[in-house]
Design an enzyme around this catalytic site. Structure first.
Site, PDB file in Angstrom:
ATOM      1  N   HIS A 188      14.931  96.597  12.603  1.00 39.26           N
ATOM      2  CA  HIS A 188      15.851  95.475  12.797  1.00 39.26           C
ATOM      3  C   HIS A 188      15.061  94.237  13.191  1.00 39.26           C
ATOM      4  O   HIS A 188      13.934  94.313  13.684  1.00 39.26           O
ATOM      5  CB  HIS A 188      16.905  95.797  13.858  1.00 39.26           C
ATOM      6  CG  HIS A 188      16.365  95.857  15.260  1.00 39.26           C
ATOM      7  ND1 HIS A 188      16.325  94.766  16.092  1.00 39.26           N
ATOM      8  CD2 HIS A 188      15.824  96.885  15.977  1.00 39.26           C
ATOM      9  CE1 HIS A 188      15.803  95.107  17.260  1.00 39.26           C
ATOM     10  NE2 HIS A 188      15.487  96.385  17.207  1.00 39.26           N
ATOM     11  N   CYS A 189      15.683  93.066  12.944  1.00 38.70           N
ATOM     12  CA  CYS A 189      15.113  91.800  13.403  1.00 38.70           C
ATOM     13  C   CYS A 189      16.042  91.257  14.492  1.00 38.70           C
ATOM     14  O   CYS A 189      16.733  92.030  15.153  1.00 38.70           O
ATOM     15  CB  CYS A 189      14.948  90.813  12.253  1.00 38.70           C
ATOM     16  SG  CYS A 189      16.479  90.416  11.402  1.00 38.70           S
ATOM     17  N   VAL A 190      16.078  89.965  14.690  1.00 45.85           N
ATOM     18  CA  VAL A 190      16.864  89.384  15.782  1.00 45.85           C
ATOM     19  C   VAL A 190      18.359  89.589  15.582  1.00 45.85           C
ATOM     20  O   VAL A 190      19.096  89.821  16.526  1.00 45.85           O
ATOM     21  CB  VAL A 190      16.556  87.876  15.928  1.00 45.85           C
ATOM     22  CG1 VAL A 190      17.411  87.241  17.017  1.00 45.85           C
ATOM     23  CG2 VAL A 190      15.076  87.674  16.244  1.00 45.85           C
ATOM     24  N   ARG A 232      19.736  91.306  12.373  1.00 47.00           N
ATOM     25  CA  ARG A 232      20.123  92.186  11.276  1.00 47.00           C
ATOM     26  C   ARG A 232      19.420  93.538  11.307  1.00 47.00           C
ATOM     27  O   ARG A 232      18.265  93.629  11.709  1.00 47.00           O
ATOM     28  CB  ARG A 232      19.806  91.527   9.934  1.00 47.00           C
ATOM     29  CG  ARG A 232      20.679  90.357   9.573  1.00 47.00           C
ATOM     30  CD  ARG A 232      20.035  89.492   8.506  1.00 47.00           C
ATOM     31  NE  ARG A 232      18.993  88.628   9.060  1.00 47.00           N
ATOM     32  CZ  ARG A 232      18.095  87.988   8.337  1.00 47.00           C
ATOM     33  NH1 ARG A 232      18.083  88.135   7.035  1.00 47.00           N
ATOM     34  NH2 ARG A 232      17.201  87.214   8.906  1.00 47.00           N
TER      35      ARG A 232
END
Length: 467
Positions: free
Chosen positions: A25-27, A29
């Protein structure tokens, strides 16, 4: 909400645990590499309380959750048996599904995105310098520093700091490109700096030097090699970095560890340096100038059509991820001509996506959608459009179409008015500081177009559809 239940339902709607090859995951999504994306039930997925939207790009299926919540949902997914992976793991798994064009685009993105903060920072600082140094902003026929000379040294220091990233751009590209191609990034920096060494003829003086017959040369046993630098050029250092990395990897795999330090770096750099000055540099310099001249000719001869098409196509390029390729084009235009006519259209396109998201925010009664719309709208106005694009506008389609049409109209208008940017800055509302002051009024009119049209159209349509 019950995060464990939401995580379980997300897993089910993307085809189950067995369909998830790698997950991270990113910030905002979840980033999933899936074995078979046709198994995703996107309609049911986006009905989930935790999900704000979803889309597929560059071999990854991404699920928009939101800042702060996405890491909690991801932890629940890991506890439910989804294997924990790094971003590099997911990228590697996703790249296996890409076609050659997608891989080429991803390669360019991986090279230019790491150096983007330096380029954008330089662009903003150059914008500040231009405000201080250009005429007719504060005084008719005079600049601020001409009327108030005590500001001249401050403007000079700002200009020095701002110009550094562009003056030594091949060094930045060399670092990032060689790293991407598997070589030692420090050698990439050295290669890039070699191409802008002070002893070389500055690339910006090359045209005049040719006319005057004073291009310096080296004589390599009868072979005349032009002694020129590649300031502001993109293609020469990209290809040279690829060659350097491949030579280095080849030698590293064959030279004993005990003497690698004495052999690998010197040989790789020497061979690449000679190849660059003899063949790679001149060929890529010519190709880059041909591409630049072609773009300039098209936009000069068919300005209305060029602006209209680029304004309409840019949001679609973002959706496919191909917009990263145009960062290299903008940099090449600035290096060759001193300005770019493409980047102002990009800035207006980003604003239009944010305005459409604001239209949804004002019209909807759904509290979750309100929060997503206003946050993604602000993000788009500051240059990051993906949350607005994928979380709101594409989800309902009509906001995206309204933004695309307004972007095309504004792009056509500012291109006809010859609006140009001296540098690449923040691709949104703050981008005006990077615009040449002669084009400010036209750019502001363009901003009005991309703020009013998508906002009003989206608001009216959203009210009618009762989203």
């Amino acid at each position: 909400m019950n995060l464990k239940k939401q995580a379980q339902q997300i897993i089910e709607q993307v085809g189950g645990k067995e369909n998830i090859q790698a997950a991270t995951h990113c910030v905002t999504r979840l980033r999933l590499s899936l074995h078979d994306e046709s198994k995703v039930n996107q309609e049911e997925l986006e009905k989930l309380e935790a999900v704000k939207g979803s889309f597929s790009t560059n071999g990854q299926f991404q699920v928009v959750i939101g800042q702060g919540t996405v890491d909690k949902v991801y932890k629940e997914m890991v506890e439910l048996g989804v294997g924990e992976a790094s971003k590099d793991d997911v990228k590697q798994a996703s790249s296996e599904k890409m076609n050659p064009l997608q891989k080429a685009i991803k390669t360019l993105a991986d090279i230019f995105i790491p150096i983007l903060p330096a380029i954008v920072t330089a662009g903003l600082l150059m914008g500040i310098h231009n405000i201080l140094a250009q005429e007719d902003i504060f005084y008719d026929g005079q600049s601020l520093i001409a009327v108030h000379p005590q500001w001249a040294d401050l403007a000079g220091i700002i200009n020095l700091i701002a110009n550094t990233a562009f003056a030594f751009l091949p060094g930045l590209i060399g670092w990032s490109a060689v790293k991407k191609f598997g070589g030692n990034p420090l050698l990439g920096i050295v290669l890039g700096l070699i191409l802008v060494h002070p002893e070389l003829l500055n690339a910006w003086d090359y045209g005049n030097a040719v006319k005057e017959g004073r291009v310096p040369t080296w004589n390599l046993f009868g072979l005349e090699v032009e002694k020129i630098g590649y300031q502001g050029q993109v293609l020469p250092v990209l290809l040279a970095s690829y060659v350097l990395a491949k030579i280095e990897v080849f030698l590293r795999n064959r030279i004993p560890d005990s003497v690698q330090l004495l052999v690998v770096g010197p040989v790789a750099l020497l061979v690449t340096g000679f190849l660059t000055f003899i063949a790679i540099g001149p060929l890529m310099f010519g190709l880059g100038n041909t591409i630049t001249d072609g773009l300039v000719w098209v936009f000069d001869q068919f300005s209305a059509i060029g602006g209209l098409l680029y304004g309409a196509l840019y949001p679609l390029l973002v959706v496919t991820g191909m917009h990263h390729t145009f960062l290299a084009v903008d940099v090449q235009l600035i290096g060759s001509t001193g300005s770019t006519f493409l980047w102002p259209i990009l800035a207006l396109s980003n604003i239009s996506q944010g305005s459409a998201a604001f239209g949804v925010w004002l019209a909807t009664k759904n509290e979750n959608l309100k929060g997503l719309s206003v946050s993604s709208g602000v993000s788009a106005w500051l240059g990051i459009t993906e949350p607005a694009l994928f979380g709101v506008n594409l989800r309902y389609k009509f906001p995206f179409i309204a933004a695309l049409v307004s972007s095309a109209i504004a792009g056509m208008y500012i291109t006809i008015q010859s609006v140009r940017a001296n540098s690449i800055g923040v691709g949104g509302v703050p981008g005006i500081v990077s615009i040449q002051n002669s084009g400010w009024i036209s750019f502001i009119i363009g901003m009005v177009i991309v703020i009013v049209i998508p906002f009003v159209v989206t608001y009216v349509m959203a009210k009618r559809k009762k989203i």
